[in-house]
Structures are given as structure tokens and as C-alpha cells.
Design an enzyme around this catalytic site. Structure first.
Site, PDB file in Angstrom:
ATOM      1  N   GLU A 327      65.456 -73.799  -1.034  1.00 14.97           N
ATOM      2  CA  GLU A 327      66.275 -73.929   0.162  1.00 14.97           C
ATOM      3  C   GLU A 327      66.716 -72.557   0.640  1.00 14.97           C
ATOM      4  O   GLU A 327      67.270 -71.777  -0.140  1.00 14.97           O
ATOM      5  CB  GLU A 327      67.533 -74.753  -0.125  1.00 14.97           C
ATOM      6  CG  GLU A 327      67.307 -76.216  -0.393  1.00 14.97           C
ATOM      7  CD  GLU A 327      68.621 -76.973  -0.524  1.00 14.97           C
ATOM      8  OE1 GLU A 327      68.639 -78.157  -0.191  1.00 14.97           O
ATOM      9  OE2 GLU A 327      69.624 -76.368  -0.961  1.00 14.97           O
ATOM     10  N   CYS A 328      66.492 -72.252   1.894  1.00 15.66           N
ATOM     11  CA  CYS A 328      66.966 -71.014   2.526  1.00 15.66           C
ATOM     12  C   CYS A 328      66.580 -69.790   1.694  1.00 15.66           C
ATOM     13  O   CYS A 328      65.418 -69.420   1.651  1.00 15.66           O
ATOM     14  CB  CYS A 328      68.464 -71.092   2.782  1.00 15.66           C
ATOM     15  SG  CYS A 328      69.033 -69.897   4.016  1.00 15.66           S
ATOM     16  N   GLY A 329      67.526 -69.178   0.969  1.00 20.87           N
ATOM     17  CA  GLY A 329      67.170 -68.033   0.138  1.00 20.87           C
ATOM     18  C   GLY A 329      66.130 -68.374  -0.907  1.00 20.87           C
ATOM     19  O   GLY A 329      65.255 -67.571  -1.228  1.00 20.87           O
TER      20      GLY A 329
END
Length: 437
Positions: A327-329
Site C-alpha cells: 500500500e502506498c509506500g
């Protein structure tokens, strides 16, 4: 459900300082305090826990349906008092209704029956602050309103004048905080630094508690939060189910943004969470059924991640036969490369073709609704998910198959679709919940 919601007319008025000081001050009285956060924030809950020793949970009327909201509200069982922290301004939300509302802190307070404690920055004004307070009190007439805490008051004369305006408007003044320059928490580009990174967090929170005890009427706040008759419909309470039985979860300074209700749902359903640290060059457990890389700050540790050969090799071995999700990072870390703000290119895990850059920052913020075009851990193709995106990275290349059709809260298409390649999936949004059929 005794409690209050601490909010403000806008961000930057000092409500987080008030929130942490209030949590600690009440806990120091021997009360069991249950914290909550209104809206999609994955940093503040860790500060709440540090302040009162009890896990904090997000309440989000746009993303969450009634069953999930009630399940999270039930976390207050056994507590003496609830304190919730609002996000942005009290009435700020989105334009299009979600699963239970528009995502405003006012909706959370009204739904839970918590009176609002409004923190107002009175710098540069005096009696005029009462017009702001009166407008906030009257804007939603059925919203319980406890009163105001006046922040950054410059002098006794300033306090007298501001109180005069509040008395004229019929607004309860619950406290007056003198102006101090040492109360701000350290920040970076996503807001506050993580709680684990604060150089002396416990001492800072203890200082906030002392400050509130000296300048805020805690008894009045407790009295305002006394429970009233709030009959609530009985619903099936549910937390998000785990996507696998044994989940290797990246947890360190680079990967820490997972919503508390997600982890609680996994644990309560019997899943085993196996933490590992990519920054310490640890491979995920070979016994894991799934590897999950949450969001965080990989851009601040890109060189260290690029040199973590044991971690990368273990991740690649796992992905040959079993699922990996980021997720994201975490999504960025699964890609081919990450370019830091100095323009240096760092090798990432290479499980996806994604290349992201912080050299030219681009702001991405908002709710996301995604309809999966391919399966991801815990969800089948066609499932609709609700989440939130917040980052400053720019996509230079995203060559893999799109994972989902993604739109914002108003239904407008969003180009960050996520990716899927074999057993590996990734999204730029942080999952909050899947929609019920």
C-alpha cells in the site's frame, strides 16, 4: 459512551496538543480513556495510544458502513470516558455521500452523541472569535456543543475581551491556553512525524497534560460528556476479515501506516501476524501465507532498502508462489525503482515495474473507491473497496496491468489504478474497508 470530540474551525489551531494533553490528564486521574480519530489518519492514533495507553481507532462516515462504525464504537466498552480527535475543520467533508455520511467530524460527533469541544486560535482577534464559535454551534442545530477552548491567548486583557464576546454569544469557555511556542509537535511532509520517531514523546505529552490542568476546566469537560439516552439500532458488528492465516507484516520506520481496525480485525479472526523489518534487512517469514507492506516513508530510507539484500531476496522467493501486497509506500517499495528528492535512483524489490520519484513532488490526497479488475489478497475481482490516498510521489512508469478502476469521493476517475503482476499487487490508497454486497 460518555465522551467528547475535540475539533476546530480549521487545521493548525492546536487541537492535537489539546487532544494529547486531555488524554493524559484524564488518565492521570485514574480514568480509563478510550481515544478515537475521526477521519482517515494513520499517524495520530499512535500518539493517542502513547498518551493514554489504549489503542485508538478511526471512525470514518464516508468509508465505513454502520456495522463497522458500531463495531469500532464498541471498543469503548470498559472505558470511563471517550475522547475523539476531529480532522481538518469540524464540518469539513466531501461533497458526495459515502457509506454512512460525508466524512465530517461533526457527523462522527452527532452519531456517537459526543459534545464538541471546539479549539479556537484567538491570535489576532478578541470578541470576533465569538462570532466564529456561535456560527459553529448553530450550523448543525442537533449537534451537541460543549463549548470552546481559547488557544494562543496573548495576555490577561486579551482573555478578558475574548471571554466577553463568548459570554455575549452564550458560549461556554472551557479553558484558555496562553500563547507558547514550545507546544508544536515536529512535522514532515505527511504531517506529524511518527510517534516512534519523537525524541521524547512521553515527556512532551506529560507537559501538555500539565498545561491543560493549569488552564482547562477538566471537570467541565467530563460533565459535558456525561452520557444521555442514546438508543442505537442493533446491527451485526463486523471488523475487516484477514486476507490470510499467517501474514508477514513489514513494520519499522519505513513501513508503519496500517489502520488499527484492520489489524484488530485480522487478530480477532485468528490470523497470525508475523512482523519483520526491511530496514533491518529481515526477510519475511518463510511460513507466511501472505506478505503485506503497508505505507510509510520508504523515500526517507531508500538507500537502506536498496542495500537490504536479504529482505529483497526473501520477498522475491515468496512472490514466486504466494501473494505479496503493498500500500502506498509499500507499493513503491515493490516497484523497480524509487527516485529520492535529490534525484538519486534507488533499486527497489523489482516485483512490479513501478518507478516513482520525489524529485518533483506532486500532492495526492483524498478518499478512493476502487473496483477491483483482478483479485488481491482478501478480495475477489469485482469487489469494491474504500480507502484513502495521501502522498507526494510522482509516477514515472506504471507498466503492469491495472489492479482496479479507481475514483475519488465524487466518482471522478483517478489515474493511480494500482498494479498486478503474478502474485504481486499494489495500490496507492490505504485500504479502510471493503463494501458489503
Amino acid at each position: 459512551m460518555r465522551g467528547v470530540l475535540v475539533s476546530a474551525p480549521a487545521s493548525g489551531t492546536g487541537k492535537t496538543t489539546v487532544m494529547l494533553g486531555l488524554l493524559r490528564a484524564l488518565a492521570d486521574r485514574g480514568l480509563t480513556v478510550q481515544p478515537f480519530k475521526s477521519g482517515p489518519d494513520y499517524i495520530d492514533p499512535a500518539f493517542h495510544r502513547a498518551a493514554c495507553g489504549r489503542a485508538s481507532f478511526n471512525l470514518d462516515t464516508w468509508a465505513m458502513d454502520a456495522g463497522l462504525l458500531d463495531a469500532l464504537a464498541s471498543e469503548a466498552e470498559g472505558a470511563d470516558f471517550c475522547v475523539a480527535e476531529g480532522s481538518m475543520g469540524l464540518y469539513d467533508g466531501v461533497a458526495t455521500e459515502g457509506q454512512s455520511g460525508f466524512g465530517s467530524s461533526a457527523e462522527t460527533a452527532r452519531r456517537m452523541g459526543w459534545p464538541v469541544v471546539l479549539v479556537i486560535d484567538v491570535g489576532g482577534q478578541a470578541q470576533s472569535a465569538a462570532a466564529t464559535a456561535l456560527g459553529f454551534k448553530q450550523y448543525m442545530p442537533d449537534l451537541p456543543f460543549a463549548g470552546v477552548i481559547l488557544n494562543r491567548c496573548a495576555s490577561p486583557r486579551h482573555e478578558r475581551l475574548t471571554r466577553l464576546g463568548m459570554e455575549r454569544a452564550g458560549i461556554n469557555v472551557l479553558g484558555v491556553l496562553p500563547r507558547r511556542g514550545d507546544l508544536a509537535l515536529p512535522e514532515r511532509h505527511l504531517g506529524l512525524v511518527q510517534a516512534v520517531e519523537h525524541p521524547d514523546l512521553d515527556a512532551a505529552i506529560a507537559g501538555y497534560a500539565d498545561f491543560l490542568r493549569d488552564h482547562v476546566d477538566l471537570d467541565a469537560i467530563l460533565a459535558a460528556g456525561d452520557s444521555r439516552d442514546k438508543s442505537r439500532p442493533t446491527r451485526a458488528l463486523r471488523l475487516p476479515p484477514p486476507p490470510a492465516q499467517r501474514i508477514a507484516l513489514a513494520q519499522d520506520a519505513a513501513f508503519s501506516f496500517t489502520y488499527p481496525h484492520i489489524l484488530k480485525g485480522w487478530r480477532e479472526a485468528g490470523a497470525e501476524i508475523l512482523p519483520f523489518s526491511p530496514l533491518a534487512d529481515e526477510a519475511p517469514s518463510a511460513e507466511a501465507d501472505l506478505v503485506w507492506l503497508p505505507g510509510g516513508y520508504p523515500e526517507l530510507h531508500a538507500g537502506q532498502l536498496a542495500a537490504a539484500n536479504t529482505y529483497r531476496a526473501g520477498l522475491q522467493r515468496h512472490a514466486q508462489t504466494k501473494p505479496v501486497h503493498g500500500e502506498c509506500g509499500g507499493y513503491m517499495a515493490l516497484g523497480a525503482a524509487l527516485i529520492d528528492k535529490q534525484g538519486v535512483r534507488h533499486q527497489m524489490a523489482g516485483l512490479l515495474g513501478l518507478v516513482t520519484s520525489y524529485e518533483k513532488r506532486k500532492f495526492h490526497l483524498g478518499y478512493r473507491r476502487a473496483t477491483l479488475q483482478a483479485a488481491m489478497p482478501g478480495f475477489a475481482a469485482g469487489q469494491a473497496l474504500r480507502g484513502h490516498e495521501f502522498h507526494y510521489s510522482t509516477i514515472l512508469d506504471e507498466p503492469d496491468q491495472p489492479l482496479a478502476q479507481v475514483c475519488d469521493a465524487d466518482g471522478n476517475p483517478v489515474p493511480e489504478t494500482g498494479s498486478v503482476n503474478g502474485h504481486v499487487t499494489g495500490t496507492f490508497f490505504h485500504l479502510i474497508t471493503g463494501e458489503q454486497p
